[in-house]
Design a protein around this motif. Structure first.
Motif, PDB file in Angstrom:
ATOM      1  N   UNK A 135      48.633  45.264  44.727  1.00  0.00           N
ATOM      2  CA  UNK A 135      50.014  45.634  44.411  1.00  0.00           C
ATOM      3  C   UNK A 135      50.851  44.377  44.153  1.00  0.00           C
ATOM      4  N   UNK A 136      51.468  44.304  42.983  1.00  0.00           N
ATOM      5  CA  UNK A 136      52.355  43.189  42.665  1.00  0.00           C
ATOM      6  C   UNK A 136      51.671  41.907  42.217  1.00  0.00           C
ATOM      7  N   UNK A 137      50.340  41.905  42.079  1.00  0.00           N
ATOM      8  CA  UNK A 137      49.631  40.689  41.648  1.00  0.00           C
ATOM      9  C   UNK A 137      49.762  40.556  40.126  1.00  0.00           C
ATOM     10  N   UNK A 138      50.547  39.547  39.691  1.00  0.00           N
ATOM     11  CA  UNK A 138      50.808  39.359  38.265  1.00  0.00           C
ATOM     12  C   UNK A 138      49.803  38.383  37.659  1.00  0.00           C
ATOM     13  N   UNK A 139      49.177  38.802  36.564  1.00  0.00           N
ATOM     14  CA  UNK A 139      48.312  37.910  35.802  1.00  0.00           C
ATOM     15  C   UNK A 139      49.201  37.212  34.781  1.00  0.00           C
ATOM     16  N   UNK A 156      49.433  30.347  45.424  1.00  0.00           N
ATOM     17  CA  UNK A 156      49.503  30.284  43.970  1.00  0.00           C
ATOM     18  C   UNK A 156      48.172  29.732  43.472  1.00  0.00           C
ATOM     19  N   UNK A 157      47.578  30.430  42.502  1.00  0.00           N
ATOM     20  CA  UNK A 157      46.249  30.018  42.069  1.00  0.00           C
ATOM     21  C   UNK A 157      46.096  29.956  40.571  1.00  0.00           C
ATOM     22  N   UNK A 158      44.956  29.382  40.176  1.00  0.00           N
ATOM     23  CA  UNK A 158      44.578  29.302  38.769  1.00  0.00           C
ATOM     24  C   UNK A 158      43.178  29.894  38.627  1.00  0.00           C
ATOM     25  N   UNK A 198      47.372  32.062  35.707  1.00  0.00           N
ATOM     26  CA  UNK A 198      47.897  31.655  36.998  1.00  0.00           C
ATOM     27  C   UNK A 198      48.468  32.904  37.665  1.00  0.00           C
ATOM     28  N   UNK A 199      48.481  32.912  39.001  1.00  0.00           N
ATOM     29  CA  UNK A 199      48.934  34.110  39.705  1.00  0.00           C
ATOM     30  C   UNK A 199      49.288  33.793  41.142  1.00  0.00           C
ATOM     31  N   UNK A 247      40.481  32.649  43.264  1.00  0.00           N
ATOM     32  CA  UNK A 247      41.255  31.735  42.416  1.00  0.00           C
ATOM     33  C   UNK A 247      41.375  30.361  43.076  1.00  0.00           C
ATOM     34  N   UNK A 248      41.539  29.332  42.234  1.00  0.00           N
ATOM     35  CA  UNK A 248      41.723  27.955  42.713  1.00  0.00           C
ATOM     36  C   UNK A 248      43.154  27.829  43.242  1.00  0.00           C
ATOM     37  N   UNK A 249      43.291  27.528  44.528  1.00  0.00           N
ATOM     38  CA  UNK A 249      44.620  27.543  45.150  1.00  0.00           C
ATOM     39  C   UNK A 249      45.286  26.176  45.063  1.00  0.00           C
TER      40      UNK A 249
END
Lengths: 328, 243
Positions: free
Chosen positions: B148-152, B177-179, B184-185, B195-197
């Motif tokens: 929920x709420x995870x933006x790509x 925050x990751x890549x 990024x998301x 994801x790479x944090x």
């Protein structure tokens, strides 16, 4: 007016028909895994079909009825007992105040639904009372029921019941629900990437059995079978998936998405289990084998329409029975 | 508005239809998706339960059993497709709503950025450069999914574009925050993730107590700005906790 959780179950949550209108925000629909059993349990006690119910997995909670209630169990057979006496499933049952409900053994199915006449008091979030465990919202404090929780009921106790010495009284009717469920064969319509299966894999998909793995849960069922392969690698861009979508994972195995699935996915969509078969699928357990048979979209729509119509007829019959019974 | 050749529709099961408006990840295609999403939402088509935009597709979830009571001469699928075709003809895809601009503070302190050092080393640039590239442009919210709420969001500069970790972490703290590749998301909750944090935001990305629980919507434009660890802690104390 409450049910007291005497002993915690594996995963017992309040669920309704699901939370729609928010999937664009990544909020999944959730809701009962087997909406047919959920609706029949409601029909049996005279509720609206959409009334939130308690969905239980095995081992299920031990529950003390702190008031006399009219309740019904539908779905899996977990060998329900009231004060040590076998309790029939699929009947409306009047339960005496102070009785204890226990489930002894998982005979068939994976989920049982407990409805009480009038329904439970539970919290609504975004137009649904279904429990969303990720967000911790909806249902009972957004979480599974635990020991000593009190699940409050909306209506007054059935104090007028004449129990005499009995701790419960099953009402003398039960719906014929066999037509709502299928056996181990699940019909699907092809997904957008179905035609990318190579010919051997396409045959395997329809001719072989697949075993449901232990890692299966409310998000989806992981299957184990002979590997399936695409004939050419297709670059996938994530897009929306739905309940019933059958995805091919990179290791050649399948997953079928169910109630708590993510809203988007990036794996090839081999097919979609038809909506009228989802309830049956939700009652399959880890270790059981299933197979797939292709059908058409018009047929899938027709089967769903008939199933919903039959549910309506069943509800009408239940309402009539309850009214006549309590008039006398 | 796209001509008929520029989109196609296919069933997504027996209760949803997907409209594909292109075949790649691209802001112009995604803008069409978002425009059509906004337009269809306002139309309130009978029986439609959900409209889900993604990178290059829009999926409409509908109530087959309800619609089938009225629609008897065609399949429900065909009826829904026709409603969408009409909408596409009338929708001025070119006129996009002005996107909301959202500025998000990120603390890139190494204590909150477990992959920042290795990511910088892999690209043979300094940590400061990674931060400059990450904060140096605005990102489009292509879609929301996964959680929920995870933006790509995309696309990050190629200097910092990095594949997902080979084996995902079992627990990524909410706010991280990751890549992942060119995306990024921000994780709205504690969650497993690959994801790479590279940092953490102190502000709530998801708040169940709001009628609009998600900070970010599809189509929004997002920029990140760096904050110190002290500022991070101060801001975090004023925010509802990440779940």
């Amino acid at each position: 007016m409450s049910l007291l959780i005497h002993k915690q179950g594996l995963l017992d949550t309040i669920q309704d028909t699901g939370r729609y209108g928010y999937q664009h925000l990544g909020i999944n629909t959730g809701g009962a895994m087997d909406t047919i059993a959920m609706k029949i349990s409601n029909a049996l006690v005279g509720n609206s079909l959409e009334e939130p119910v308690l969905e239980m997995h095995f081992p299920a909670a031990e529950i003390v009825f702190e008031e006399a209630v009219l309740m019904a169990l539908c779905g899996a057979d977990f060998t329900a007992e009231i004060n040590g006496e076998a309790l029939p499933v699929l009947h409306p049952v009047m339960i005496q105040k102070g009785s204890v409900l226990k489930f002894k053994k998982n005979v068939t199915g994976a989920r049982v639904y407990l409805a009480v006449s009038g329904g439970y008091i539970s919290s609504e979030w975004l137009n649904s009372n279904s429990t969303n465990l990720t967000v911790k919202a909806g249902g009972f404090e957004g979480r599974p029921l635990q020991k000593n929780d009190r699940l409050l009921l909306t209506r007054n106790a059935f104090d007028t019941f004449l129990f005499k010495d009995a701790s419960f009284i099953p009402l003398p009717w039960s719906p014929n629900f066999s037509g709502f469920y299928t056996n181990h064969t699940f019909q699907f319509i092809p997904g957008a990437e179905y035609h990318y299966l190579n010919s051997v894999s396409a045959k395997r998909f329809e001719n072989n059995y697949f075993t449901i793995l232990l890692q299966s849960n409310r998000m989806g069922y992981r299957l184990k079978g002979e590997n399936l392969e695409l004939q050419n690698h297709k670059e996938m861009i994530s897009s929306a998936v739905t309940k019933g979508t059958i995805q091919l994972l990179p290791d050649g195995q399948l997953i079928i998405l169910l109630a708590d699935h993510q809203t988007t996915g990036g794996y090839p969509r081999i097919g979609h289990v038809i909506s009228s078969h989802i309830a049956s699928l939700a009652q399959m357990r880890a270790g059981e084998k299933i197979d797939f048979r292709q059908t058409t979209l018009p047929d899938a729509e027709e089967q769903l329409f008939k199933q919903q119509r039959d549910l309506q007829l069943l509800q009408n019959a239940c309402t009539f029975r309850l009214q006549s019974y309590f008039k006398n | 508005m796209p001509n008929s050749a520029s989109y196609h529709m296919y069933p997504c099961g027996d209760h949803a239809v997907t409209i594909e408006l292109g075949n790649k990840v691209n802001a112009a295609i995604n803008q069409k998706v978002i425009s059509l999403f906004s337009y269809l939402k306002d139309q309130s088509i009978h029986g439609v339960k959900d409209i889900i935009p993604a990178y290059h597709t829009l999926t409409i979830v509908y109530d087959t059993a309800l619609l089938r009571k009225k629609i008897t001469t065609t399949t429900v699928y065909e009826w829904v497709c026709r409603q969408i075709q009409k909408a596409i003809e009338n929708c001025k895809m070119a006129i996009a709503k002005t996107p909301a601009l959202v500025r998000i503070p990120v603390c890139y302190d190494l204590s909150l950025a477990p992959d920042l050092k290795t990511l910088a080393a892999a690209h043979q640039i300094g940590i400061d450069e990674v931060i400059q590239w990450h904060t140096g442009k605005s990102y489009r919210v292509y879609m929301i999914g996964f959680l929920p709420g995870f933006a790509y969001m995309g696309s990050v500069h190629e200097k910092i574009s990095t594949p997902r970790k080979a084996s995902p972490r079992t627990l990524v703290p909410g706010g991280s925050v990751g890549i992942a590749g060119e995306q990024t998301g921000i994780y709205p909750f504690d969650s497993p993730g690959g994801w790479q944090l590279i940092g953490q935001t102190p502000i709530a990305i998801f708040n169940i107590h709001k009628t609009q629980p998600c900070l970010l919507q599809p189509g929004d434009e997002v920029t990140f700005y760096p904050i110190s660890l002290t500022e991070f802690q101060k801001m975090k104390d004023h925010e509802p906790a990440h779940s």
